[in-house]
Design an enzyme around this catalytic site. Structure first.
Site, PDB file in Angstrom:
ATOM      1  N   GLU A  27       6.175 -15.231  -4.670  1.00 15.70           N
ATOM      2  CA  GLU A  27       6.610 -14.220  -5.757  1.00 15.70           C
ATOM      3  C   GLU A  27       6.584 -12.720  -4.739  1.00 15.70           C
ATOM      4  OE1 GLU A  27       7.724 -14.707  -8.697  1.00 15.70           O
ATOM      5  OE2 GLU A  27       6.873 -16.758  -9.153  1.00 15.70           O
ATOM      6  N   CYS A  49       6.202  -4.907  -9.806  1.00  9.78           N
ATOM      7  CA  CYS A  49       7.399  -5.538  -8.864  1.00  9.78           C
ATOM      8  C   CYS A  49       8.931  -5.661  -9.539  1.00  9.78           C
ATOM      9  CB  CYS A  49       7.230  -7.033  -8.736  1.00  9.78           C
ATOM     10  SG  CYS A  49       6.971  -8.232 -10.146  1.00  9.78           S
TER      11      CYS A  49
HETATM   12  P1  NAD Z   1       0.854  -7.662   0.677  1.00 10.38           P
HETATM   13  O1  NAD Z   1       1.675  -8.732   1.100  1.00 10.38           O
HETATM   14  O2  NAD Z   1       0.277  -6.521   1.670  1.00 10.38           O
HETATM   15  O3  NAD Z   1      -0.726  -8.371   0.336  1.00 10.38           O
HETATM   16  C1  NAD Z   1      -0.765  -9.337  -0.717  1.00 10.38           C
HETATM   17  C2  NAD Z   1      -1.987 -10.462  -0.252  1.00 10.38           C
HETATM   18  O4  NAD Z   1      -1.719 -11.140   0.869  1.00 10.38           O
HETATM   19  C3  NAD Z   1      -3.166  -9.503  -0.320  1.00 10.38           C
HETATM   20  O5  NAD Z   1      -4.307 -10.371  -1.064  1.00 10.38           O
HETATM   21  C4  NAD Z   1      -3.450  -9.729   1.219  1.00 10.38           C
HETATM   22  O6  NAD Z   1      -4.903  -9.563   1.588  1.00 10.38           O
HETATM   23  C5  NAD Z   1      -2.874 -10.961   1.580  1.00 10.38           C
HETATM   24  N1  NAD Z   1      -2.692 -11.101   2.829  1.00 10.38           N
HETATM   25  C6  NAD Z   1      -2.359 -10.182   3.926  1.00 10.38           C
HETATM   26  N2  NAD Z   1      -1.944 -10.916   5.000  1.00 10.38           N
HETATM   27  C7  NAD Z   1      -2.139 -12.057   4.876  1.00 10.38           C
HETATM   28  C8  NAD Z   1      -1.914 -13.263   5.640  1.00 10.38           C
HETATM   29  N3  NAD Z   1      -1.471 -12.960   7.058  1.00 10.38           N
HETATM   30  N4  NAD Z   1      -2.062 -14.528   5.212  1.00 10.38           N
HETATM   31  C9  NAD Z   1      -2.475 -14.407   4.021  1.00 10.38           C
HETATM   32  N5  NAD Z   1      -2.664 -13.552   3.082  1.00 10.38           N
HETATM   33  C10 NAD Z   1      -2.443 -12.512   3.513  1.00 10.38           C
HETATM   34  O7  NAD Z   1       1.127  -7.081  -0.721  1.00 10.38           O
HETATM   35  P2  NAD Z   1       0.581  -6.077  -1.389  1.00 10.38           P
HETATM   36  O8  NAD Z   1       0.846  -4.527  -0.581  1.00 10.38           O
HETATM   37  O9  NAD Z   1      -1.012  -6.205  -1.822  1.00 10.38           O
HETATM   38  O10 NAD Z   1       1.282  -6.044  -3.028  1.00 10.38           O
HETATM   39  C11 NAD Z   1       2.550  -5.228  -3.048  1.00 10.38           C
HETATM   40  C12 NAD Z   1       3.679  -6.124  -2.812  1.00 10.38           C
HETATM   41  O11 NAD Z   1       3.568  -7.324  -3.844  1.00 10.38           O
HETATM   42  C13 NAD Z   1       5.056  -5.466  -3.323  1.00 10.38           C
HETATM   43  O12 NAD Z   1       5.822  -5.961  -2.310  1.00 10.38           O
HETATM   44  C14 NAD Z   1       5.411  -6.128  -4.637  1.00 10.38           C
HETATM   45  O13 NAD Z   1       6.764  -6.068  -4.907  1.00 10.38           O
HETATM   46  C15 NAD Z   1       4.903  -7.577  -4.508  1.00 10.38           C
HETATM   47  N6  NAD Z   1       4.894  -7.981  -5.799  1.00 10.38           N
HETATM   48  C16 NAD Z   1       5.563  -9.111  -6.355  1.00 10.38           C
HETATM   49  C17 NAD Z   1       5.432  -9.476  -7.423  1.00 10.38           C
HETATM   50  C18 NAD Z   1       6.443 -10.817  -8.121  1.00 10.38           C
HETATM   51  O14 NAD Z   1       6.048 -11.285  -9.038  1.00 10.38           O
HETATM   52  N7  NAD Z   1       7.347 -10.961  -7.178  1.00 10.38           N
HETATM   53  C19 NAD Z   1       4.544  -9.068  -8.502  1.00 10.38           C
HETATM   54  C20 NAD Z   1       3.762  -8.303  -7.846  1.00 10.38           C
HETATM   55  C21 NAD Z   1       3.874  -7.514  -6.481  1.00 10.38           C
END
Ligand code: NAD
Length: 468
Positions: free
Chosen positions: A229, A263
């Protein structure tokens, strides 16, 4: 254990040491989960539902402490209360839904007359959940709860930016011993997330497209399912016959609520030229009235930008828009208040398609408005993106609104409203394009994602041996 210092969202001080769980810690947590999962899977569905309901009950009992931690994580008050309430309500709904989805089926006659078949469903043993910072608790539970009910065990890795809620959440879990054996939480950043991917049988990830692509590749390498997501750049189309007052009010809310950090935030508007002036005047008036929740967190509409990385992104997008000639109708800056960074509620016009604020995800209280000659042109521009999460359409002719909605490449479209996706628990929907991959996180499919179907087949009509 190593740790990293985390910035306090309201003071800007790095005052919280987050433990970084390494691969060994993750592996031993997963090994423990594997030993307990079988018993959990073999527990009756009725009993699993009962145990998960206890979690809802304990979340409610410990709500004050959880809300305080979520306020510390996100710097916002009303949304933190709502977040706990939505999780509790969600648990109740999944518990109601599960029996119809997961009940085992009696053996039945196959289409081939001499065969009988019985279908069973087998949960994945360990499901990993990796969640983002914008709704720390909700987006950790939205996949974990249906997976637990399905009989899986869970290892959760919340965002390093917002992990203060983990301590009170762990206290809640400890009060439900049957569940705490099959639900582990590990803290850390990307490396801990990678260790989770390396050890689980199925993975749910909510976060950015950039990280989601890496996660998908890592899961493909391990040949495990990945439910992704991801980000969006949700468009709203205000058609030639829309009510400009309603559209302006809805879009003020849909773009600014949670300081734009949802999101499904509406991040760009295409408005028909015939009603553009009335719409933009009303929108700007509405947005300009919004206030920050500073100094009193319980007051105001707009909280701080939660992640410091996001502060940089928002500042870069605003500067890029100004440099390329955008007109800022209200707001236009990130301001420092008491050490926290707050985006001024912003409406922008005179944009061009190459501006970052028009094409990239912003995730802040900023709404660019583009005036178009026709609704058809609005549809083309709305679809001209790598994203496809959700959208909104405004028209006083409902048939026409549905027609426009059907032409949009997005998983959900609100009609004469904003971000309704969040309210419709039973609705199955998927993300288009880079906004996600895998089955629906809502509705029955949200539970079905966590099981594999298995067939038992036997011959009841032909004399054996019937083989050559
Ligand atoms: P992010 O991708 O930076 O991080 C998300 C998670 O991934 C964190 O827990 C992080 O520690 C982890 N992570 C980072 N690198 C990783 C790797 N290489 N392997 C595994 N895990 C890793 O996202 P963010 O900045 O925390 O969140 C914001 C983003 O989330 C925005 O783009 C937003 O649109 C999206 N979002 C989407 C939804 C949806 O339902 N579509 C809902 C909420 C947020």
């Amino acid at each position: 254990m190593k740790s990293i210092d985390i910035r306090n969202v309201r003071t800007g001080v790095y005052d919280y040491a987050l433990p970084l769980c390494d691969a060994n810690t993750v592996n031993s947590a997963v090994a423990q989960l594997r030993t307990h999962q079988k018993a959990w899977q073999n527990t009756s569905l009725e009993q699993r539902v009962k145990v998960v309901k206890q979690l809802a009950h304990k979340l409610n009992e410990n709500k004050t402490e959880l809300v305080s931690a979520l306020i510390a994580d996100t710097g916002r008050y009303k949304e933190s209360i709502l977040e706990v309430d939505v999780v509790i309500k969600g648990i109740e709904r999944w518990c109601e839904q599960a029996p119809a989805v997961l009940q085992s089926k009696e053996e039945k006659q196959a289409e081939v007359p001499f065969l009988k078949i019985k279908q069973t469903i087998i949960p994945y043993q360990v499901v990993g959940v990796i969640s983002p910072w914008n709704f720390p608790l909700l987006l950790s539970m939205v996949d974990a709860i249906p997976a637990l009910i399905a009989g899986c065990s869970i290892i959760l890795k919340p965002s390093e930016v917002t992990s203060k809620f983990v301590t009170p959440f762990q206290k809640v879990l400890d009060q439900v011993p049957e569940l705490s054996k099959v639900f582990s939480v590990v803290t850390g950043a990307g490396e801990t997330g990678q260790a989770v991917i390396e050890s689980v049988d199925s993975l749910c990830f909510t976060g950015s497209v950039a990280t989601g692509q890496k996660v998908a590749a890592a899961c493909a390498q391990r040949f495990i399912p990945a439910f992704l997501e991801l980000g969006g750049k949700d468009p709203a189309i205000v058609c030639h016959d829309a009510d400009p007052i309603i559209a302006a009010k809805a879009l003020c809310w849909g773009s600014m609520v949670n300081a734009g950090q949802s999101c499904m935030s509406l991040e760009r508007v295409y408005v028909h030229k015939d009603i553009a002036e009335a719409f933009i005047t009303e929108l700007t008036n509405n947005v300009a009235k919004l206030t920050h929740n500073y100094p009193d967190v319980t007051q105001g509409d707009i909280g701080p930008i939660i992640s410091d990385k996001q502060v940089q992104i928002v500042q870069t997008q605003l500067q890029d828009a100004k440099d390329k000639g955008a007109e800022i109708l209200c707001g236009g800056n990130v301001v420092e208040l008491g050490g926290g960074s707050y985006c001024q509620p912003t409406v922008i016009t005179n944009t061009s398609p190459d501006m970052l604020v028009v094409k990239d995800e912003t995730f802040a209280a900023i709404l660019p408005v583009v005036i178009v000659d026709s609704d058809q042109h609005a549809i083309e521009l709305a679809n001209d993106t790598v994203y496809g999460l959700s959208a909104a359409v405004f028209s006083q002719n409902i048939d026409y609104a549905h027609q426009v909605a059907s032409e949009l490449d997005a998983g959900a479209v609100s009609i004469n409203d904003a971000s309704l996706t969040a309210l419709v628990h039973e609705m199955e929907k998927q993300s288009f394009k880079l906004s996600g991959l895998g089955g629906s996180r809502m509705g029955k499919e949200s539970i079905f994602r966590f099981v594999r179907k298995k067939a038992h087949i036997r011959n009841v009509g032909v004399e054996s041996p019937w083989w050559f």
